[in-house]
Design a protein around this motif. Structure first.
Motif, short mmCIF file in Angstrom:
data_model
loop_
_atom_site.label_atom_id
_atom_site.label_comp_id
_atom_site.label_asym_id
_atom_site.label_seq_id
_atom_site.Cartn_x
_atom_site.Cartn_y
_atom_site.Cartn_z
N MET A 27 0.84 -1.18 0.00
CA MET A 27 0.00 0.00 0.00
C MET A 27 0.88 1.24 0.00
N LYS A 28 0.59 2.15 -0.92
CA LYS A 28 1.40 3.36 -1.02
C LYS A 28 1.09 4.30 0.13
N ASN A 29 2.11 5.03 0.53
CA ASN A 29 1.94 6.00 1.61
C ASN A 29 1.88 7.40 0.99
N GLU A 30 0.71 7.73 0.38
CA GLU A 30 0.56 9.03 -0.26
C GLU A 30 -0.12 10.00 0.68
N ARG A 31 0.42 11.22 0.72
CA ARG A 31 -0.17 12.25 1.55
C ARG A 31 -1.23 13.00 0.75
N LYS A 32 -2.25 13.46 1.44
CA LYS A 32 -3.26 14.30 0.80
C LYS A 32 -2.76 15.74 0.87
N ARG A 33 -2.63 16.37 -0.30
CA ARG A 33 -2.10 17.72 -0.35
C ARG A 33 -3.18 18.75 -0.07
N GLN A 34 -2.74 19.87 0.48
CA GLN A 34 -3.65 20.98 0.74
C GLN A 34 -4.08 21.57 -0.60
N SER A 35 -5.36 21.94 -0.71
CA SER A 35 -5.84 22.53 -1.96
C SER A 35 -6.68 23.76 -1.67
N LEU A 36 -6.70 24.68 -2.65
CA LEU A 36 -7.49 25.91 -2.58
C LEU A 36 -8.20 26.09 -3.92
N THR A 37 -9.28 26.85 -3.90
CA THR A 37 -10.01 27.17 -5.12
C THR A 37 -10.14 28.68 -5.22
N GLY A 38 -9.82 29.23 -6.39
CA GLY A 38 -9.90 30.68 -6.55
C GLY A 38 -10.00 31.09 -8.00
N GLU A 39 -10.04 32.40 -8.21
CA GLU A 39 -10.19 32.98 -9.54
C GLU A 39 -8.87 33.57 -10.00
N VAL A 40 -8.53 33.33 -11.26
CA VAL A 40 -7.29 33.86 -11.84
C VAL A 40 -7.47 35.36 -12.05
N VAL A 41 -6.58 36.15 -11.44
CA VAL A 41 -6.64 37.60 -11.55
C VAL A 41 -5.71 38.09 -12.65
N SER A 42 -4.53 37.45 -12.77
CA SER A 42 -3.55 37.87 -13.76
C SER A 42 -2.85 36.65 -14.35
N SER A 43 -2.70 36.64 -15.67
CA SER A 43 -1.97 35.56 -16.33
C SER A 43 -0.94 36.14 -17.29
N LYS A 44 -0.34 37.26 -16.92
CA LYS A 44 0.59 37.97 -17.79
C LYS A 44 2.01 37.41 -17.73
N MET A 45 2.32 36.63 -16.70
CA MET A 45 3.65 36.04 -16.58
C MET A 45 3.72 34.76 -17.39
N GLU A 46 4.93 34.25 -17.63
CA GLU A 46 5.08 33.10 -18.51
C GLU A 46 4.57 31.81 -17.90
N LYS A 47 5.07 31.40 -16.75
CA LYS A 47 4.67 30.14 -16.15
C LYS A 47 4.00 30.33 -14.80
N THR A 48 3.47 31.52 -14.56
CA THR A 48 2.88 31.86 -13.28
C THR A 48 1.57 32.59 -13.48
N VAL A 49 0.60 32.29 -12.62
CA VAL A 49 -0.65 33.05 -12.60
C VAL A 49 -0.89 33.53 -11.17
N THR A 50 -1.63 34.64 -11.05
CA THR A 50 -2.03 35.14 -9.74
C THR A 50 -3.47 34.73 -9.52
N VAL A 51 -3.72 34.05 -8.40
CA VAL A 51 -5.05 33.53 -8.10
C VAL A 51 -5.55 34.18 -6.82
N ARG A 52 -6.78 34.73 -6.87
CA ARG A 52 -7.41 35.33 -5.69
C ARG A 52 -8.34 34.30 -5.06
N VAL A 53 -8.06 33.99 -3.79
CA VAL A 53 -8.88 33.05 -3.04
C VAL A 53 -9.74 33.85 -2.08
#
Length: 88
Positions: free
Chosen positions: A1-27
């Protein structure tokens, strides 16, 4: 049996996607005011890394916690929950 951790997650709206590999998300979260009891909205912006999915501004996305990539990036966009509706 694998020992996988459950990762923390958030849900939000993308405010800015002007960077190359990064977005700004408002939660957004709603809390009850300590003394008055009124529901108050609180916002926090997170920088999230983008790999396979390409979210645009206004999209609702799910973030997963990852190991730090840079000074401020500790989240990664895992999926796009809802695309934004562009009018015009």
């Amino acid at each position: 049996m694998k020992n996988e951790r459950k990762r923390q997650s958030l849900t939000g709206e993308v405010v800015s996607s002007k960077m190359e590999k990064t977005v700004t998300v408002r939660v957004k979260r709603q809390i009850s005011h300590p003394s008055y009891g009124k529901i108050v909205k609180r916002y926090k912006n997170y920088l999230a890394h983008v790999e396979s999915v390409k979210p645009g501004e206004g999209d609702i996305v799910k973030l997963l916690a990852i190991k730090p990539i840079s000074k401020h990036k500790r989240w990664q966009v895992s999926q796009i929950i809802r695309k934004s509706v562009k009018l015009g």
